[in-house]
Every structure is written in C-alpha cells, then in structure tokens.
Motif scaffolding. Sequence first.
Motif, PDB file in Angstrom:
ATOM      1  N   LEU A 145      -4.186  -0.073   5.842  1.00  0.00           N
ATOM      2  CA  LEU A 145      -3.512  -1.365   5.725  1.00  0.00           C
ATOM      3  C   LEU A 145      -3.511  -2.108   7.057  1.00  0.00           C
ATOM      4  CD1 LEU A 145      -2.078  -3.255   3.784  1.00  0.00           C
ATOM      5  CD2 LEU A 145       0.086  -2.186   4.427  1.00  0.00           C
ATOM      6  N   ASP A 190       0.857  -1.194   0.000  1.00  0.00           N
ATOM      7  CA  ASP A 190       0.000   0.000   0.000  1.00  0.00           C
ATOM      8  C   ASP A 190       0.886   1.235   0.000  1.00  0.00           C
ATOM      9  OD1 ASP A 190      -1.688   2.235   1.056  1.00  0.00           O
ATOM     10  OD2 ASP A 190      -3.197   0.671   1.189  1.00  0.00           O
ATOM     11  N   HIS A 226      -9.954   1.561   2.511  1.00  0.00           N
ATOM     12  CA  HIS A 226      -9.789   2.903   1.964  1.00  0.00           C
ATOM     13  C   HIS A 226     -11.151   3.534   1.686  1.00  0.00           C
ATOM     14  CE1 HIS A 226      -5.462   3.356   1.385  1.00  0.00           C
ATOM     15  NE2 HIS A 226      -5.415   2.080   1.054  1.00  0.00           N
ATOM     16  N   GLN A 263      -6.348  -7.830  -1.063  1.00  0.00           N
ATOM     17  CA  GLN A 263      -6.420  -6.604  -1.868  1.00  0.00           C
ATOM     18  C   GLN A 263      -7.827  -6.019  -1.837  1.00  0.00           C
ATOM     19  OE1 GLN A 263      -4.983  -7.999  -5.658  1.00  0.00           O
ATOM     20  NE2 GLN A 263      -2.833  -7.857  -5.061  1.00  0.00           N
ATOM     21  N   ASN A 271      -8.381  -4.372   1.532  1.00  0.00           N
ATOM     22  CA  ASN A 271      -7.670  -3.091   1.624  1.00  0.00           C
ATOM     23  C   ASN A 271      -8.398  -1.991   0.858  1.00  0.00           C
ATOM     24  OD1 ASN A 271      -5.278  -1.917   2.833  1.00  0.00           O
ATOM     25  ND2 ASN A 271      -4.534  -1.578   0.751  1.00  0.00           N
ATOM     26  N   SER A 272      -8.948  -2.332  -0.304  1.00  0.00           N
ATOM     27  CA  SER A 272      -9.733  -1.352  -1.060  1.00  0.00           C
ATOM     28  C   SER A 272     -10.975  -0.940  -0.275  1.00  0.00           C
ATOM     29  CB  SER A 272     -10.152  -1.947  -2.412  1.00  0.00           C
ATOM     30  OG  SER A 272      -9.036  -2.185  -3.232  1.00  0.00           O
TER      31      SER A 272
END
Length: 245
Positions: free
Chosen positions: A35, A28, A136, A129, A132-133
């Motif tokens: 993260l 990241d 955010h 992944q 993590n998206s």
Amino acid sequence: MEKYYPSYNSNTYYGLYSIPIRRFLLVDYYNIFALFNTARVLSSKINTVLFILPGQNRLPKMNNDNCLRFTFQHNRFQSETTGHNIKQSPTATILRADLSVKLIKANLPAEFDDEDRRKKILETQSYAQYINSCMHAIMLTSMIYQQIYIEQEHNEYNSFLFNKPQEPTLTTKIMNILSFANDINEAQSQIKTFWLNLITENLNQRIFWPEKWQRELQKHCKDFYEILGTTVPIEIQQILDNAKI
C-alpha cells in the motif's frame, strides 16, 4: 490473496487517505508495504497519507466499497497528518489510540455534487485499486521467482552487502510504468509490453536448460496476472508457447 497472506479477518488494517477530498480512497488488509508503494505511485497525481488502523481502537470497518464515506471528525487532525500540505510524497502514520481522533462515516464528498469531479474521483479510486493489485502481484511473484533473474538478484546482493549502486528492480519498473500512465488501459498495455520484453530477453540469455526457464517464466507471468484477477494476455502466451528453445 488468501493464498499468500494471513486471514482477511485480522482486526488491524490499512487505509489510504486522500487529502484533497478528505476521504479514504483505498483499504488494504494484507500488506502495508504494497500500500505504501501504491501511495508513492499515486504521489504523482494526488497527495495521500497511509494510516495504520489498529484493531483494538474499535474502529468502524471500512472496505473498498464504502471507504469514500469515511473521514475524520476534526479538520485540525487532518492538517497535522499532512505536514500542512508541504510534502507531496506520501507519509504513513498510525491512528492514535487515545480516542482524541475519531473516524466517522459521513456523506460522500461534496465534490460528488459535480458530475465531472465525481467521475474523476471514481476514476482515481479505480486506478488506485489497480495500482495496489499490481504492487501485490509484482512484489509477491518477484520474491517467489527471484531465481529466474540471476543478474538482478546478484545486483541486489551487491547493493546491500558491498554498497554498490542498485539497478532498478522489477517492482521499481512496474511502479515507473504506473506513475506515468494516464489510466488503467494505458497501464495494462505498457505492463504487457514490459512482460513481453522481459520474457524475450530472458529466453535469449538462457543457454542451459532453456525449457526450465521457459516454464518458470510462464509460471511467474501466470501468477502475476492471476493475482490481478485476469488471464495472461494472448500475445505473452504466444511468445511463451512459440519460443525457439
């Protein structure tokens, strides 16, 4: 992401290191807190360490396409960072600047020799992944659109100003979904249900200026899915378009 964060070209970045496979699972460039939340969600499935990778160390540049090839030269350092595998919850550390620890590019993990284990590792990486998206997306949009959720904001202020118990935040609710979902498809379905319930409850509670709340909820949801790189699900769009206000 560039819409919300400083330049992608910063020399310092963050890596999520998977202890069982001795490789980096995720990189990241934007937000260490997102993260770390990802690591917390993944702790129900895999033990990880979050590394701050300082630019001045002249490290080889990893990305999410090649990070499974990166590891540490010394196994002893890997053990030190894990608390000897006693702790399942994620830890965070900064990579030493004294060059005593060397980050190297190696072959793919030995587990890749077995097709089933290879598939499982790649599925875990894809899910990491996606998590993590989501972190955010929900952390950014909850901050930008916090005025929509008046009761939630009131609870948060009561928590740190008057030491009162805090109800789960939107971020915590998304983390809970991601922790117990088995794969991306299941998580996507449950997140869609989360949004449907959230929008319905809020539209039913807003007596004054319902058109304004409808617009704000629509923008919040749209931005969330935009950060995920997709469009608002049809079911959510329909309930926003057909809400009786």
